[in-house]
Design a protein around this motif. Sequence first.
Motif, PDB file in Angstrom:
ATOM      1  N   PHE A 176      50.976  43.834  55.240  1.00  0.00           N
ATOM      2  CA  PHE A 176      52.390  43.514  55.341  1.00  0.00           C
ATOM      3  C   PHE A 176      52.557  42.419  56.385  1.00  0.00           C
ATOM      4  O   PHE A 176      51.899  42.439  57.416  1.00  0.00           O
ATOM      5  CB  PHE A 176      53.152  44.771  55.766  1.00  0.00           C
ATOM      6  CG  PHE A 176      54.640  44.570  55.872  1.00  0.00           C
ATOM      7  CD1 PHE A 176      55.220  44.274  57.093  1.00  0.00           C
ATOM      8  CD2 PHE A 176      55.441  44.694  54.762  1.00  0.00           C
ATOM      9  CE1 PHE A 176      56.587  44.093  57.199  1.00  0.00           C
ATOM     10  CE2 PHE A 176      56.805  44.525  54.857  1.00  0.00           C
ATOM     11  CZ  PHE A 176      57.381  44.217  56.081  1.00  0.00           C
ATOM     12  N   ARG A 177      53.431  41.456  56.105  1.00  0.00           N
ATOM     13  CA  ARG A 177      53.664  40.364  57.044  1.00  0.00           C
ATOM     14  C   ARG A 177      55.151  40.275  57.363  1.00  0.00           C
ATOM     15  O   ARG A 177      55.985  40.377  56.478  1.00  0.00           O
ATOM     16  CB  ARG A 177      53.180  39.038  56.464  1.00  0.00           C
ATOM     17  CG  ARG A 177      53.459  37.864  57.391  1.00  0.00           C
ATOM     18  CD  ARG A 177      52.759  36.605  56.914  1.00  0.00           C
ATOM     19  NE  ARG A 177      52.994  35.535  57.850  1.00  0.00           N
ATOM     20  CZ  ARG A 177      52.292  35.313  58.940  1.00  0.00           C
ATOM     21  NH1 ARG A 177      51.304  36.135  59.236  1.00  0.00           N
ATOM     22  NH2 ARG A 177      52.558  34.310  59.733  1.00  0.00           N
TER      23      ARG A 177
ATOM     24  N   GLY B   3      54.982  35.593  63.895  1.00  0.00           N
ATOM     25  CA  GLY B   3      54.858  36.609  62.868  1.00  0.00           C
ATOM     26  C   GLY B   3      53.746  37.565  63.196  1.00  0.00           C
ATOM     27  O   GLY B   3      52.925  37.314  64.069  1.00  0.00           O
ATOM     28  N   ALA B   4      53.744  38.663  62.498  1.00  0.00           N
ATOM     29  CA  ALA B   4      52.698  39.667  62.679  1.00  0.00           C
ATOM     30  C   ALA B   4      52.205  40.127  61.317  1.00  0.00           C
ATOM     31  O   ALA B   4      52.992  40.260  60.387  1.00  0.00           O
ATOM     32  CB  ALA B   4      53.227  40.861  63.467  1.00  0.00           C
TER      33      ALA B   4
ATOM     34  N   THR C  77      71.944  26.456  65.649  1.00  0.00           N
ATOM     35  CA  THR C  77      70.765  27.323  65.558  1.00  0.00           C
ATOM     36  C   THR C  77      71.066  28.542  64.693  1.00  0.00           C
ATOM     37  O   THR C  77      72.142  29.119  64.788  1.00  0.00           O
ATOM     38  CB  THR C  77      70.334  27.790  66.964  1.00  0.00           C
ATOM     39  OG1 THR C  77      70.109  26.646  67.780  1.00  0.00           O
ATOM     40  CG2 THR C  77      69.052  28.608  66.904  1.00  0.00           C
ATOM     41  N   SER C  78      70.126  28.894  63.855  1.00  0.00           N
ATOM     42  CA  SER C  78      70.233  30.119  63.068  1.00  0.00           C
ATOM     43  C   SER C  78      68.881  30.823  63.069  1.00  0.00           C
ATOM     44  O   SER C  78      67.854  30.207  63.330  1.00  0.00           O
ATOM     45  CB  SER C  78      70.672  29.818  61.635  1.00  0.00           C
ATOM     46  OG  SER C  78      69.720  29.025  60.981  1.00  0.00           O
ATOM     47  N   ALA C  79      68.885  32.110  62.798  1.00  0.00           N
ATOM     48  CA  ALA C  79      67.653  32.901  62.800  1.00  0.00           C
ATOM     49  C   ALA C  79      67.425  33.503  61.427  1.00  0.00           C
ATOM     50  O   ALA C  79      68.367  33.797  60.697  1.00  0.00           O
ATOM     51  CB  ALA C  79      67.730  33.995  63.854  1.00  0.00           C
ATOM     52  N   GLN C  80      66.159  33.685  61.084  1.00  0.00           N
ATOM     53  CA  GLN C  80      65.779  34.310  59.821  1.00  0.00           C
ATOM     54  C   GLN C  80      64.687  35.334  60.090  1.00  0.00           C
ATOM     55  O   GLN C  80      63.853  35.141  60.970  1.00  0.00           O
ATOM     56  CB  GLN C  80      65.186  33.283  58.844  1.00  0.00           C
ATOM     57  CG  GLN C  80      66.143  32.269  58.296  1.00  0.00           C
ATOM     58  CD  GLN C  80      65.421  31.316  57.339  1.00  0.00           C
ATOM     59  OE1 GLN C  80      64.252  31.001  57.529  1.00  0.00           O
ATOM     60  NE2 GLN C  80      66.130  30.877  56.324  1.00  0.00           N
ATOM     61  N   VAL C  81      64.698  36.393  59.313  1.00  0.00           N
ATOM     62  CA  VAL C  81      63.597  37.346  59.306  1.00  0.00           C
ATOM     63  C   VAL C  81      63.051  37.380  57.889  1.00  0.00           C
ATOM     64  O   VAL C  81      63.784  37.630  56.938  1.00  0.00           O
ATOM     65  CB  VAL C  81      64.071  38.751  59.742  1.00  0.00           C
ATOM     66  CG1 VAL C  81      62.908  39.744  59.671  1.00  0.00           C
ATOM     67  CG2 VAL C  81      64.664  38.718  61.129  1.00  0.00           C
ATOM     68  N   VAL C  82      61.764  37.085  57.747  1.00  0.00           N
ATOM     69  CA  VAL C  82      61.110  37.021  56.441  1.00  0.00           C
ATOM     70  C   VAL C  82      59.990  38.055  56.437  1.00  0.00           C
ATOM     71  O   VAL C  82      59.202  38.115  57.377  1.00  0.00           O
ATOM     72  CB  VAL C  82      60.547  35.613  56.178  1.00  0.00           C
ATOM     73  CG1 VAL C  82      59.928  35.531  54.803  1.00  0.00           C
ATOM     74  CG2 VAL C  82      61.653  34.565  56.319  1.00  0.00           C
ATOM     75  N   PHE C  83      59.915  38.853  55.378  1.00  0.00           N
ATOM     76  CA  PHE C  83      58.850  39.856  55.327  1.00  0.00           C
ATOM     77  C   PHE C  83      58.410  40.068  53.888  1.00  0.00           C
ATOM     78  O   PHE C  83      59.126  39.751  52.951  1.00  0.00           O
ATOM     79  CB  PHE C  83      59.320  41.184  55.948  1.00  0.00           C
ATOM     80  CG  PHE C  83      60.587  41.725  55.338  1.00  0.00           C
ATOM     81  CD1 PHE C  83      60.545  42.573  54.255  1.00  0.00           C
ATOM     82  CD2 PHE C  83      61.812  41.370  55.863  1.00  0.00           C
ATOM     83  CE1 PHE C  83      61.705  43.067  53.694  1.00  0.00           C
ATOM     84  CE2 PHE C  83      62.991  41.871  55.307  1.00  0.00           C
ATOM     85  CZ  PHE C  83      62.932  42.719  54.225  1.00  0.00           C
TER      86      PHE C  83
END
Length: 65
Positions: A34-35, A23-24, A53-59
């Motif tokens: 903001f993260r 993460g950034a 496998t699955s991917a997530q983007v959390v912000f």
Amino acid sequence: VGLAHYNSLGTSDSGLLVTFGGGADFQWTPKVGFRADIRALALHDLLTPGWTTSAQVVFGATFSF
């Protein structure tokens, strides 16, 4: 800008769960930022061997007090 990395190993009802991610953090001001995190979740099913496998983007916003 800060960078955070994490990995975790856990279990679920279906078997072994592995999380890889990074993460950034972006700071607009010293107290508001903001993260964004990108995660890859891999689940090993004990009944049917193999990895799913699955991917997530959390912000979202971050605040300091």
